[in-house]
Write an enzyme that holds these catalytic residues in place. Structure first.
Site, PDB file in Angstrom:
ATOM      1  N   ASP A 126       7.109  19.942 -28.560  1.00 48.10           N
ATOM      2  CA  ASP A 126       6.524  18.859 -28.969  1.00 48.10           C
ATOM      3  C   ASP A 126       7.558  17.698 -29.187  1.00 48.10           C
ATOM      4  O   ASP A 126       8.562  17.675 -28.975  1.00 48.10           O
ATOM      5  CB  ASP A 126       5.862  19.222 -30.311  1.00 48.10           C
ATOM      6  CG  ASP A 126       4.878  20.076 -30.249  1.00 48.10           C
ATOM      7  OD1 ASP A 126       4.134  20.311 -29.056  1.00 48.10           O
ATOM      8  OD2 ASP A 126       4.656  20.900 -31.391  1.00 48.10           O
TER       9      ASP A 126
ATOM     10  N   TYR B  76      12.985  30.672 -31.065  1.00 44.63           N
ATOM     11  CA  TYR B  76      13.263  29.428 -31.592  1.00 44.63           C
ATOM     12  C   TYR B  76      14.234  29.409 -32.837  1.00 44.63           C
ATOM     13  O   TYR B  76      14.383  30.464 -33.667  1.00 44.63           O
ATOM     14  CB  TYR B  76      11.867  28.777 -32.211  1.00 44.63           C
ATOM     15  CG  TYR B  76      11.121  28.140 -31.095  1.00 44.63           C
ATOM     16  CD1 TYR B  76      11.195  27.009 -30.734  1.00 44.63           C
ATOM     17  CD2 TYR B  76      10.058  29.090 -30.255  1.00 44.63           C
ATOM     18  CE1 TYR B  76      10.476  26.303 -29.558  1.00 44.63           C
ATOM     19  CE2 TYR B  76       9.539  28.509 -29.142  1.00 44.63           C
ATOM     20  CZ  TYR B  76       9.454  27.290 -29.081  1.00 44.63           C
ATOM     21  OH  TYR B  76       8.763  26.724 -27.891  1.00 44.63           O
TER      22      TYR B  76
END
Length: 264
Positions: free
Chosen positions: A52, A110
């Site tokens: 994003d 992540y």
């Protein structure tokens, strides 16, 4: 025509995200433009995961097709010469036609970086999320363990999630503190849209004492994202690794948190 794969790192602050969008600056757009300038070919790239806006990557993996004959060194140096300073090609290799940067991946990891201090970080403010209230890291660790394993993560998906199934497998969640920085690493078979940020946001609320250690279990039971209203800031999020079956011979990215800590 041959298929190549490339490892890319980038800072996401100046971009709308990975995916190309009309009239908005994206990372994909810059990489494809650099490939065109270097090769003279209009090359379409396919990534492991569409990050994003403002999300960073220590390792993003892409693949593409080309007729150009160049050494791997020439690809790296040539394409990087046309890229902005905050995007970098780390490696390029030839891969089997069956390889796909996204669909061949068996796991992703992540990293989320929290600056937990009464004052904001002047140097790293663009690369971490500032939380001014002291967080209870032990409560965060206990709550995080409720998410390990295979679950329906509907409560943690974003409103734009289009995945066919909301079941995912989380292999581990590691939470470490170094000075005033808290590092959260999550490895899973894959992630739903905004899943990582929503997990972190709720862990932060637990760390603040605004939610109990059982809050994660409640969210898993509810299976409804309207209850999970806490989403962490994207600037603290890093795609830190992508894993593939060994037979694809994708270069291993030996990211070690202890080396990352040396920066701080």
């Amino acid at each position: 025509m041959k298929k190549l794969a490339a490892g890319i790192s980038y800072q996401g602050n100046n971009y709308c995200g990975w995916q190309s969008q009309k009239n908005i600056i994206s990372i994909q757009e810059y990489v494809e433009l650099a490939l065109f300038k270097f090769s003279g070919e209009k090359i379409k790239i396919y990534c492991a995961g569409r990050t994003d806006a403002k999300v960073h990557a220590l390792l993003q993996v892409v693949h593409f097709y080309t007729d150009i004959k160049r050494s791997y060194r020439q690809w790296i140096l040539g394409v990087n010469s046309y890229l902005p300073y905050d995007i970098s090609i780390m490696w390029v290799i030839k891969v089997h036609n069956n390889f796909h940067a996204r669909y061949s991946a068996i796991a992703k990891k992540y990293l989320y970086l929290i600056h937990n201090n009464i004052s904001r970080s002047g140097i790293f403010r663009k690369y971490c999320f500032n939380v001014f209230i002291s967080l209870n890291i032990n409560d965060m660790k206990k709550a995080a363990q409720k998410l390990i394993g295979k679950h329906d993560f509907s409560s943690f998906k974003g409103s734009e999630c289009q995945s066919k199934t909301t079941y995912r497998v989380i292999y581990y969640i590691r939470i470490n503190k170094y000075k005033e920085y808290i590092f959260v690493e999550i490895k899973a078979n894959s992630f739903l849209n905004h899943m990582m940020r929503n997990i972190i946001g709720n862990l932060i609320e637990i760390g603040k004492g605004k939610k109990s250690k059982e809050w994660m279990s409640e969210l898993l039971f509810l299976k409804n994202n309207k209850f999970s209203i806490f989403s962490a800031d994207p600037k603290g999020l890093y795609l830190s690794n992508v894993y593939y079956p060994f037979y694809f011979n994708i270069p291993k990215f030996n990211f070690k948190l202890k080396n990352f800590l040396k920066i701080f």
